[in-house]
Design a protein around this motif. Structure first.
Motif, mmCIF file in Angstrom:
data_model
loop_
_atom_site.group_PDB
_atom_site.id
_atom_site.type_symbol
_atom_site.label_atom_id
_atom_site.label_comp_id
_atom_site.label_asym_id
_atom_site.label_seq_id
_atom_site.Cartn_x
_atom_site.Cartn_y
_atom_site.Cartn_z
ATOM 1 N N ASP A 1 0.829 -1.200 0.000
ATOM 2 C CA ASP A 1 0.000 0.000 0.000
ATOM 3 C C ASP A 1 0.866 1.252 0.000
ATOM 4 O O ASP A 1 0.530 2.259 -0.623
ATOM 5 N N CYS B 1 1.745 2.337 -3.341
ATOM 6 C CA CYS B 1 0.696 3.125 -3.995
ATOM 7 C C CYS B 1 0.804 4.597 -3.603
ATOM 8 O O CYS B 1 0.476 5.485 -4.380
ATOM 9 N N SER C 1 0.602 5.494 -11.097
ATOM 10 C CA SER C 1 0.294 4.240 -11.789
ATOM 11 C C SER C 1 1.212 4.019 -12.989
ATOM 12 O O SER C 1 1.590 2.895 -13.307
ATOM 13 N N LEU D 1 4.327 2.484 -11.568
ATOM 14 C CA LEU D 1 4.102 1.086 -11.177
ATOM 15 C C LEU D 1 4.007 0.210 -12.425
ATOM 16 O O LEU D 1 4.532 -0.907 -12.451
ATOM 17 N N PRO E 1 2.820 -3.460 -6.228
ATOM 18 C CA PRO E 1 1.376 -3.731 -6.163
ATOM 19 C C PRO E 1 0.755 -3.695 -7.555
ATOM 20 O O PRO E 1 1.280 -3.056 -8.462
ATOM 21 N N LEU F 1 -2.061 -2.418 -10.159
ATOM 22 C CA LEU F 1 -2.745 -1.130 -10.272
ATOM 23 C C LEU F 1 -4.137 -1.217 -9.652
ATOM 24 O O LEU F 1 -4.640 -0.267 -9.082
ATOM 25 N N ARG G 1 -5.002 -2.918 -7.048
ATOM 26 C CA ARG G 1 -4.899 -2.758 -5.597
ATOM 27 C C ARG G 1 -4.808 -1.274 -5.228
ATOM 28 O O ARG G 1 -5.493 -0.807 -4.329
ATOM 29 N N CYS G 2 -3.967 -0.547 -5.965
ATOM 30 C CA CYS G 2 -3.788 0.875 -5.659
ATOM 31 C C CYS G 2 -5.084 1.654 -5.923
ATOM 32 O O CYS G 2 -5.426 2.560 -5.176
ATOM 33 N N LEU H 1 -7.356 1.061 -3.104
ATOM 34 C CA LEU H 1 -6.877 1.775 -1.926
ATOM 35 C C LEU H 1 -7.229 3.252 -2.025
ATOM 36 O O LEU H 1 -7.709 3.858 -1.070
ATOM 37 N N GLY H 2 -7.013 3.802 -3.229
ATOM 38 C CA GLY H 2 -7.326 5.208 -3.454
ATOM 39 C C GLY H 2 -8.807 5.458 -3.230
ATOM 40 O O GLY H 2 -9.197 6.380 -2.519
#
Lengths: 399, 354, 489
Positions: free
Chosen positions: C429, C432, C437, C440, C463, C465, C467-468, C471-472
């Motif tokens: 995390d 992120c 992105s 990543l 991670p 994308l 997942r990020c 999370l965002g």
């Protein structure tokens, strides 16, 4: 580490102790680096961290088989991991609990049981061990030479000085040492005598270490009590200390208080023995001994009991240095030689591999003699060493 | 001077992608002995310049790629600091070496074995990849293991993986004192004697051999340098700073012969049968500069037998430079592909391959 | 997803032909102790554990896994603190500890060739008789393996002056997931082509399996001395760090320990640090015998001027060794204060040290979890140890949340989420937070260049994308972030 011990087990004193120990482990792995079996085998299951994990599983109720038992059996209980452990995990105590538990859950094979019973029957008894050794010595000429070297020859027992000083200490003879190396204790007695201390020998058989290693709690308690009974009159008469020249026995005496802590009758006495027990080096380093060794090159094999259980690292070396020995550096000095009580018999393969490694490290600086401080290490190393191995106390008397 | 051309540069890259053009990345144009890329258009970074962040106490400097190296070095010197790897400039006249060019070439000077390479000191980059994306890798702190170490991968990649926009490099305090000692010594004994010096805990900053002399450069506090100098003896070289500069920039008379100049990177103790008058040994033996008409095959076999590699560094015409080892060619192609899928940047500059 | 029965059977049969019975673990009883590395809060049983003894065996295992599309997680000594060696439920845990031979010590070329399972300290012990040593010394050097060091690009207490693993490795032999052996670098100070070596250092086992390492050896310094400077205020100690560096001194090591860390360390190795210190700095200076005392005096002066109330210099080599033993054992020694700790690894610009430490203290109070600090102050590499009790419900979640706040803070002041421990499983995390992105995606493409099927250590270090994005979204939905005043990423 997180634990999930069953509530019922948590009610017992073992359960509480195990939980506290498990939770003090942070799984850093420093212990693995110090572990002889991990060094040889490179398997997490054969290192302290993995054993702690296996014991955790075992105590938490995971199904276990002889597999886990074999990894616990492979532990030498050298306790090098405890010395290395920054977070103070009392590994050996946890192992005792784990071994007792798995003994209940995983029955051993019949030959294994017989062997273990035989060891517990013979070794702790000076008489039975002596008879066996006499028999072996008598048959020695008939045996192949490869086997011959494993049968130590009879050694002189030396003269024990008369008890004449007011300062008095006990020397606990132990089980196998009076038969194998009777001269060690008497040389200590003579040395003490020269410095105004009279040593009184006590013959009480095994201190309990052998059965303790073999997870036979009842027999262990019996041996300890016999020993305490033998020591007690002298303790009451006011001796200064109880000495044992075998580091392994010293480590055991140090644990009396813990082992019998819940015994209504013996707990106080056991604690007193633990208080009074001393390694010879603790007495000798305070004595004004003359330098007489004239630079003889000695490699000291520090027994695990001395370093990890009694925490006396470097002390014997310092005495030897002081009396004039050239004490040579030893690589991997913290790695066990493989003797470890009955380990050299029960885990002969690993024990021999460790011995080979230890001897290689000891030879490296080309010593004239190898010294040690425990009867187990001494016999184990002597059976394969090209350089004579002696108890360091015997060295103090040479020349 | 301070100019931020990043938006325009990004537009140029996007335009090239759209037009399916290839781009030759150009900086100060100092390293003209190296072949330039044959491309449809030029991506000129020389105007993208200026120091972005310099805090002497933090031991780093960040600057736009087009910033002249000389400007950076002067600024650092004002604060008694330096680029410890002594990157070569090869500036000539108006063509000033830029930070971006130095990093893309990845050359390091004589201090390399003792203070690390330029690659070692790169902390972070801001770059454009072949998709026209502006990416930031690494940072300005000494330790950073978040994500793959793309910043250091850019060092010596000759711009084939992307265009560097901004670079942060570690800087070091400038030593109080420098002194160079000379020892008469045949080249065959040079490497062994160098190794002896390394074992003696001296404040070394260069060990080289040229024209019959072993050169020992000491740097550090006055106490350390004078004690070391007293300990090892030798003749003190005068004007040594200029002398080392001439070696770094290859302006020393040794380099002025009209013969191909080969660069051999080898294990420092390698025993190479190179005629004395043709070689300059640097990097404590790890680098041998050889001026010779010998065949490429002969030289490269010699280097590879010794456990190293060699390539033609300068010749009458522009040279290609180093090439990826055969065993790693596939991997190199995949890496190029991952940064620059359309083969936009500096075609042919990675060993003439892509 | 777990292994299908048929794949599992095929895998076992084929692995069984390559490895001996003892080197192939499959039943749960044997797998259990392998379920975590040094970060025991994250656990996962692997499908199989392999303990190869030769490079050929490693190669064979990889070929089998590649063909059967079975994930592979390489593991060394299992001392990592980011869960980088957390097993894959459907994969092989490839344990490299048996590859522990020192293959060559090449003193004339100042290098050594080792197998990945060689312990960091064992190498220096072996080379010391020749007057040489391997410089990177992570605190776990007694136990950690050099292969693991390369995978994490480990630092250590002396990397301020001597660099990280990447600065001290010359060559690698690496197996690709297809089992192809690649030779990268060698005994030379550089190599042709792309700097693949630098890319592999710190790649956390995502790009290949390292089976041999050529490391640089340095001559042991003639003299090294260490001092302890005690401060009654953490901020003063933080400022002292900057003052030393600003004076143009690069000490061999410059470490800070706060009150809690001191207490833990003292409990294990009794050094006798000043009892009333809020923080101490350990500063080592090494080099030639003539210069060390002079530099030490300069550092001493700076420490006193920065407000140290006591400065003590180790009297002899034994005491110096003791100081370092105590420092290097501090992480696990914290186990004496608390059953569990969660170790962070953010790096920040040095001049923000005092400020960040103060804010960490406030966070610690806010979350109700103590934080011990012991870290590489000279590098700005923090190691806040969040103390918690895994047996107490909700404690781990709280520790993780506090950790995330600390990392956010590190990124906000211009630092990074990890300086030397790696991203592993637990800082995904954080990645992120730190990367866009597009960045990543670039990492993922680099990964694919080596491992197109994504079989090597999947789910670690970089991670997805997806997942990020989740999370965002989560942050937006909740509409509350721990530090509204901080710049967002």
């Amino acid at each position: 580490m997180q634990t999930w011990l069953p509530a019922e087990f948590m009610q017992t004193s073992e359960g509480k102790a195990a939980d506290a120990i498990l939770r003090s482990c942070v799984h850093c792995g420093f212990c693995n680096a110090a572990c002889p079996t991990y060094t040889l085998l490179g398997n997490e299951l054969d290192g302290p961290r993995g054993r702690i994990y296996q014991i955790k599983g075992l105590l938490e109720g995971s199904p276990v088989t002889a597999q886990t038992q074999s990894h616990l059996d492979r532990c030498l209980t050298c306790r090098a991991c405890e010395t290395a452990c920054p977070s103070g995990v009392q590994y050996a105590k946890l192992l005792d609990i784990g071994r007792a538990e798995i003994a209940k859950r995983v029955p051993r094979s019949v030959p294994q049981r017989l062997l273990r019973r035989a060891l517990r029957w013979i070794i702790p008894s000076t008489r039975r061990f002596g008879l066996m050794l006499m028999l072996a010595r008598a048959l020695r000429p008939l045996l192949p030479s490869a086997v011959q070297r494993y049968i130590p020859l009879a050694k002189p027992s030396g003269v024990w000085p008369q008890v004449r000083h007011s300062r008095r200490m006990l020397i606990l003879a132990g089980c196998v040492q009076p038969v194998l190396e009777p001269g060690i204790d008497s040389s200590l007695a003579r040395l003490l005598d020269r410095h105004g201390i009279s040593a009184v020998p006590v013959y009480a058989g095994c201190c309990g270490a052998v059965s303790h290693h073999l997870t036979a709690a009842e027999q262990t308690h019996a041996h300890i009590k016999t020993t305490i009974d033998a020591l007690w009159p002298s303790i009451e008469s006011g001796i200064e200390a109880i000495i044992t020249t075998a580091g392994g026995c010293g480590a055991m005496l140090r644990d009396y208080r813990h082992i019998l802590r819940e015994d209504a009758e013996y707990s106080a006495k056991a604690a007193r023995v633990t208080e009074l027990c001393r390694d010879p080096v603790q007495i000798i380093e305070a004595l004004p001994i003359d330098a007489a060794a004239k630079g003889r090159r000695v490699a000291f094999q520090a027994p695990c009991s001395l370093v990890n259980a009694l925490k006396l690292e470097g002390r014997v070396e310092a005495v030897l240095q002081r009396v004039g020995f050239d004490v040579l550096p030893v690589q991997e000095s913290a790695l066990c030689c493989g003797s470890a009580g009955t380990y050299s018999i029960l885990q002969a393969g690993l024990a021999n591999e460790l011995r080979e490694r230890k001897l290689k490290n000891l030879y490296l600086a080309e010593p004239e003699i190898i010294a040690t401080a425990n009867i187990g290490c001494l016999t184990h190393l002597n059976a394969a060493s090209q350089i004579p191995v002696a108890h360091w106390l015997s060295l103090l008397e040479m020349d | 001077m301070n100019h931020d051309l990043s938006l325009s540069l990004q537009d140029q890259v996007k335009e090239a992608i759209a037009k399916k053009h290839t781009l030759a990345i150009v900086g100060g144009g100092s390293k003209s002995f190296l072949q330039s890329a044959k491309a449809d258009a030029e991506l000129n970074l020389s105007g993208h310049r200026g120091v972005l962040n310099y805090e002497p106490g933090e031991l780093f400097i960040s600057a736009r790629a087009g910033t002249p190296l000389a400007e950076i070095e002067t600024l650092l010197a004002d604060h008694r600091q330096m680029l410890a790897s002594e990157p070569q400039h090869f500036s000539q006249g108006e063509n000033l070496a830029t930070l971006g060019g130095a990093v893309a070439c990845g050359f390091s000077g004589s201090r390399r074995p003792f203070a690390g390479s330029l690659r070692d000191h790169v902390l972070g980059v801001n770059m454009l990849n072949g998709k026209g994306e502006r990416l930031q890798f690494g940072g300005q702190v000494m330790k950073n293991v978040a994500g793959f170490d793309v910043s250091r991968l850019m060092v010596g990649a000759r711009g084939t993986l992307g265009a560097l926009l901004e670079i942060s490099v570690k800087v070091m305090p400038k030593p109080e004192l420098e002194q160079t000692l000379l020892f008469e010594c045949p080249s065959v004994h040079a490497v062994k004697r160098m190794s002896g010096f390394v074992h003696r805990s001296l404040p070394l900053s260069a060990l080289a051999w040229l024209e019959g002399y072993l050169l020992v450069r000491l740097e550090g506090t006055e106490t350390a340098v004078s004690a070391a100098s007293a300990q090892i003896g030798g003749d003190v070289a005068e004007q040594s700073a200029n002398f080392w500069l001439s070696l770094r920039e290859q302006t020393h008379p040794f380099f002025r012969r009209h013969q191909p100049l080969w660069r051999l990177s080898v294990p420092p103790a390698a025993d190479l049968p190179i005629p004395e008058n043709e070689v300059f040994i640097d990097w404590q033996g790890g680098l041998r500069w050889w001026q010779t008409d010998r065949s490429a095959e002969y030289i490269q076999t010699m280097a590879s037998k010794a456990g190293g590699y060699a390539y033609l560094f300068r010749d009458a015409g522009p040279v290609i430079g180093d090439s990826p080892p055969t065993g790693l060619l596939t991997l190199h192609r995949s890496l190029k592909q991952s940064f620059d899928p359309d083969g936009l940047f500096n075609p042919g500059l990675m060993g003439g391959q892509f | 997803m777990s292994l299908s029965k048929t794949t599992c059977a095929a895998l076992m049969t084929r692995l069984g032909k390559v490895l001996s019975k003892h080197a192939l673990l499959h039943d749960e009883e044997a797998l259990r102790p392998y379920e975590c590395d040094g970060l025991s809060a994250y656990r996962q049983l692997p499908a199989v554990v392999c303990l190869p003894e030769t490079v050929e065996q490693v190669q064979a295992v990889l070929r089998i896994c590649d063909e059967l599309q079975v994930p592979v997680v390489p593991r060394g000594a299992g001392t990592g603190l980011s869960g980088g060696a957390l097993p894959d439920h459907a994969g092989v845990l490839l344990v490299l500890t048996k590859l522990n031979r020192i293959l060559e010590i090449d003193a004339p070329n100042f290098c050594a060739r080792v197998e990945p399972g060689v312990r960091n300290l064992a190498l220096s012990e072996a080379t010391r008789p020749l007057g040489l040593y391997y410089a990177p010394d992570p605190s776990s050097q007694i136990a950690c393996s050099i292969g693991g060091n390369v995978a994490e690009n480990s630092g250590g207490v002396h990397c301020l002056k001597y660099g990280l693993t990447v600065h001290n490795v010359l060559g690698l032999k690496m197996l690709t997931i297809e089992g192809e052996l690649l030779d990268i670098g060698g005994k030379t100070l550089d190599a042709p082509g792309y700097d693949v070596l630098a890319l592999l250092c710190g790649s956390e086992g995502l790009l290949g399996v390292i089976v041999e390492i050529t490391v640089r050896l340095l001559p042991c310094p003639e003299c090294a001395q260490v001092m302890v400077a005690a401060f009654d205020d953490v901020a003063k100690a933080g400022a002292a760090v900057g003052n030393v560096i600003a004076a143009g001194i690069i000490p061999a090591g410059l470490e800070m320990m706060d009150k809690l860390a001191i207490r833990a360390a003292e409990d294990f190795v009794h050094v006798g640090y000043p009892k009333h210190a809020a923080a101490i700095l350990l500063c080592e200076v090494d080099g030639a015998r003539v210069e060390v005392p002079e530099e030490l005096q300069r550092v001493r002066q700076i420490m006193l001027e920065s407000g140290a109330f006591e400065v003590r210099i180790a009297t002899d080599e034994a005491e110096r060794a003791l100081f370092w033993k105590s420092r290097k054992a501090t992480f696990p020694a914290v186990g004496r204060l608390s059953p569990d700790y969660y170790c962070m690894d953010g790096t920040i610009p040095r001049h923000r040290l005092a400020e960040v430490l103060t804010r960490i203290e406030a966070l610690s109070e806010q979350f109700g979890l103590p934080v011990a600090n012991v870290f590489h102050a000279g590098d700005g590499n923090l190691h806040p140890l969040i103390l918690y009790d895994a047996n107490r419900e909700g404690d781990l979640t709280k520790a993780e949340a506090l950790g995330a706040c600390i990392l956010r803070l590190c990124v906000a002041v211009g630092g990074t989420i990890t300086g030397e421990h790696g991203v592993g499983i637990e800082k995904l995390d954080g990645m992120c937070m730190q990367f866009k992105s597009s960045e990543l995606s670039q990492f993922l493409r680099v990964k694919a260049a080596f491992d197109p099927q994504g079989l090597l250590n999947p789910g670690k270090a970089v991670p997805t994308l997806h997942r990020c994005a989740e999370l965002g979204a989560m942050h937006v939905h909740r509409g509350q972030v721990p530090f509204p005043e901080l710049e967002r990423f």
